[in-house]
Write a protein that holds these residues in place. Structure first.
Motif, mmCIF file in Angstrom:
data_model
loop_
_atom_site.group_PDB
_atom_site.id
_atom_site.type_symbol
_atom_site.label_atom_id
_atom_site.label_comp_id
_atom_site.label_asym_id
_atom_site.label_seq_id
_atom_site.Cartn_x
_atom_site.Cartn_y
_atom_site.Cartn_z
ATOM 1 N N ALA A 169 0.880 -1.189 0.048
ATOM 2 C CA ALA A 169 -0.152 0.006 0.155
ATOM 3 C C ALA A 169 0.913 1.267 0.050
ATOM 4 C CB ALA A 169 -0.905 -0.028 1.290
ATOM 5 N N ALA A 170 0.317 2.157 -0.930
ATOM 6 C CA ALA A 170 1.217 3.557 -0.630
ATOM 7 C C ALA A 170 0.353 4.496 -0.017
ATOM 8 C CB ALA A 170 1.338 4.017 -2.267
ATOM 9 N N VAL A 171 0.664 5.268 0.876
ATOM 10 C CA VAL A 171 0.028 6.205 1.559
ATOM 11 C C VAL A 171 0.366 7.572 1.529
ATOM 12 C CG1 VAL A 171 -0.879 6.763 3.890
ATOM 13 C CG2 VAL A 171 -0.308 4.436 3.316
ATOM 14 N N ASP A 172 -0.829 8.466 1.493
ATOM 15 C CA ASP A 172 -0.687 9.827 1.435
ATOM 16 C C ASP A 172 -0.009 10.309 2.771
ATOM 17 O OD1 ASP A 172 -0.870 12.656 1.568
ATOM 18 O OD2 ASP A 172 -2.349 12.852 0.311
ATOM 19 N N ARG A 173 1.354 10.904 2.873
ATOM 20 C CA ARG A 173 1.781 10.923 4.378
ATOM 21 C C ARG A 173 0.852 11.936 5.009
ATOM 22 N NH1 ARG A 173 7.966 11.946 4.838
ATOM 23 N NH2 ARG A 173 7.579 10.989 2.708
ATOM 24 N N ALA A 174 0.465 13.207 4.348
ATOM 25 C CA ALA A 174 -0.161 14.335 4.903
ATOM 26 C C ALA A 174 -1.571 13.891 5.469
ATOM 27 C CB ALA A 174 -0.117 15.452 3.971
ATOM 28 N N ASN A 175 -2.305 13.195 4.652
ATOM 29 C CA ASN A 175 -3.488 12.831 4.770
ATOM 30 C C ASN A 175 -3.905 11.413 5.568
ATOM 31 O OD1 ASN A 175 -4.794 15.627 3.767
ATOM 32 N ND2 ASN A 175 -3.971 14.570 1.954
ATOM 33 N N GLN A 176 -2.672 10.562 5.363
ATOM 34 C CA GLN A 176 -2.893 9.421 6.282
ATOM 35 C C GLN A 176 -4.182 8.399 5.480
ATOM 36 O OE1 GLN A 176 -3.194 9.711 10.223
ATOM 37 N NE2 GLN A 176 -0.923 10.155 10.428
ATOM 38 N N VAL A 177 -4.146 8.508 4.018
ATOM 39 C CA VAL A 177 -5.092 7.622 3.257
ATOM 40 C C VAL A 177 -4.375 6.901 2.216
ATOM 41 C CG1 VAL A 177 -7.086 9.301 3.675
ATOM 42 C CG2 VAL A 177 -5.721 9.536 1.603
ATOM 43 N N ILE A 178 -4.723 5.686 2.047
ATOM 44 C CA ILE A 178 -4.320 4.866 0.898
ATOM 45 C C ILE A 178 -4.567 5.355 -0.259
ATOM 46 C CG2 ILE A 178 -4.234 2.652 -0.132
ATOM 47 C CD1 ILE A 178 -4.746 1.520 2.867
ATOM 48 N N VAL A 179 -3.377 5.505 -1.054
ATOM 49 C CA VAL A 179 -3.751 6.033 -2.575
ATOM 50 C C VAL A 179 -3.443 5.016 -3.602
ATOM 51 C CG1 VAL A 179 -3.314 8.646 -1.791
ATOM 52 C CG2 VAL A 179 -1.393 7.148 -2.508
ATOM 53 N N ALA A 180 -2.738 4.080 -3.294
ATOM 54 C CA ALA A 180 -2.503 3.006 -4.076
ATOM 55 C C ALA A 180 -2.288 1.642 -3.429
ATOM 56 C CB ALA A 180 -1.300 3.117 -5.029
ATOM 57 N N ALA A 181 -2.883 0.582 -4.258
ATOM 58 C CA ALA A 181 -2.626 -0.758 -3.189
ATOM 59 C C ALA A 181 -2.531 -1.982 -4.427
ATOM 60 C CB ALA A 181 -3.572 -1.216 -2.425
ATOM 61 N N ASP A 182 -1.785 -2.838 -4.092
ATOM 62 C CA ASP A 182 -1.597 -4.043 -4.798
ATOM 63 C C ASP A 182 -1.300 -5.318 -4.216
ATOM 64 O OD1 ASP A 182 -1.838 -5.392 -7.484
ATOM 65 O OD2 ASP A 182 -0.088 -4.143 -8.405
ATOM 66 N N VAL A 183 -1.659 -6.420 -4.910
ATOM 67 C CA VAL A 183 -1.513 -7.930 -4.018
ATOM 68 C C VAL A 183 -0.601 -8.670 -5.286
ATOM 69 C CG1 VAL A 183 -2.154 -9.953 -2.859
ATOM 70 C CG2 VAL A 183 -3.037 -7.800 -2.442
ATOM 71 N N VAL A 184 0.603 -9.116 -5.022
ATOM 72 C CA VAL A 184 1.201 -10.084 -5.937
ATOM 73 C C VAL A 184 1.445 -11.332 -5.496
ATOM 74 C CG1 VAL A 184 1.945 -8.316 -7.452
ATOM 75 C CG2 VAL A 184 3.280 -9.138 -5.789
ATOM 76 N N GLY A 185 1.490 -12.635 -6.262
ATOM 77 C CA GLY A 185 1.689 -13.788 -5.879
ATOM 78 C C GLY A 185 3.261 -14.314 -6.060
ATOM 79 N N SER A 186 4.049 -13.411 -6.604
ATOM 80 C CA SER A 186 5.517 -13.861 -6.786
ATOM 81 C C SER A 186 6.414 -12.877 -6.899
ATOM 82 C CB SER A 186 5.286 -14.629 -8.244
ATOM 83 O OG SER A 186 5.087 -13.931 -9.256
ATOM 84 N N GLY A 187 7.633 -13.270 -6.777
ATOM 85 C CA GLY A 187 8.893 -12.115 -6.803
ATOM 86 C C GLY A 187 8.995 -11.390 -5.675
ATOM 87 N N PRO A 188 9.747 -10.725 -5.546
ATOM 88 C CA PRO A 188 10.272 -9.739 -4.403
ATOM 89 C C PRO A 188 9.565 -8.550 -4.616
ATOM 90 C CG PRO A 188 12.204 -9.693 -6.001
ATOM 91 C CD PRO A 188 11.006 -10.879 -6.439
ATOM 92 N N GLU A 189 9.262 -7.779 -3.658
ATOM 93 C CA GLU A 189 8.544 -6.487 -3.600
ATOM 94 C C GLU A 189 9.164 -5.562 -4.107
ATOM 95 O OE1 GLU A 189 9.180 -5.072 1.043
ATOM 96 O OE2 GLU A 189 7.164 -6.125 0.469
ATOM 97 N N GLN A 190 10.557 -5.663 -4.130
ATOM 98 C CA GLN A 190 11.554 -4.513 -4.909
ATOM 99 C C GLN A 190 10.853 -4.178 -6.475
ATOM 100 O OE1 GLN A 190 12.616 -6.892 -3.069
ATOM 101 N NE2 GLN A 190 13.689 -6.221 -1.425
ATOM 102 N N ALA A 191 10.561 -5.271 -6.867
ATOM 103 C CA ALA A 191 9.944 -5.219 -8.354
ATOM 104 C C ALA A 191 8.538 -4.462 -8.472
ATOM 105 C CB ALA A 191 9.705 -6.437 -9.075
#
Length: 81
Positions: free
Chosen positions: A15-37
Motif C-alpha cells: 500500500a502507498a499512503v499519502d503521508r499528509a492525509n494518512q489515506v491509502i492512494v494505491a494498493a496491490d497484491v502479487v503472488g510472486s517475486g520480491p516486492e522491490q520489483a
C-alpha cells in the motif's frame, strides 16, 4: 512464492499512503517475486491518482468553484446548465 523456508503459497500486499492525509492512494497484491520489483508499478498507480479531480453538477456552487482556484488546484466540475 519463494521464501527462506522454501516455496509456499502466499502473497505480498503493498500500500502507498499519502503521508499528509494518512489515506491509502494505491494498493496491490502479487503472488510472486520480491516486492522491490513493485516500486515502479506502485508509482504508476500513485501518478494516476494525481489527475485533476472532477465532479458532477451536484457539487457545482460559487463556493466550490472558488476553493480549488484559491488553492491552485486544477479541477473540473460540471455546471447545472
Amino acid at each position: 512464492m519463494a521464501t527462506s523456508k522454501g516455496v509456499i503459497q502466499g502473497y505480498v500486499a503493498m500500500a502507498a499512503v499519502d503521508r499528509a492525509n494518512q489515506v491509502i492512494v494505491a494498493a496491490d497484491v502479487v503472488g510472486s517475486g520480491p516486492e522491490q520489483a513493485m516500486l515502479l508499478p506502485m508509482i504508476a498507480q500513485i501518478e494516476a491518482c494525481r489527475a485533476p479531480p472532477t465532479a458532477d453538477a451536484g457539487y457545482h456552487s460559487d463556493a466550490n468553484m472558488a476553493q480549488p482556484l484559491e488553492r491552485a488546484i486544477p479541477a473540473d466540475c460540471a455546471t447545472n446548465a
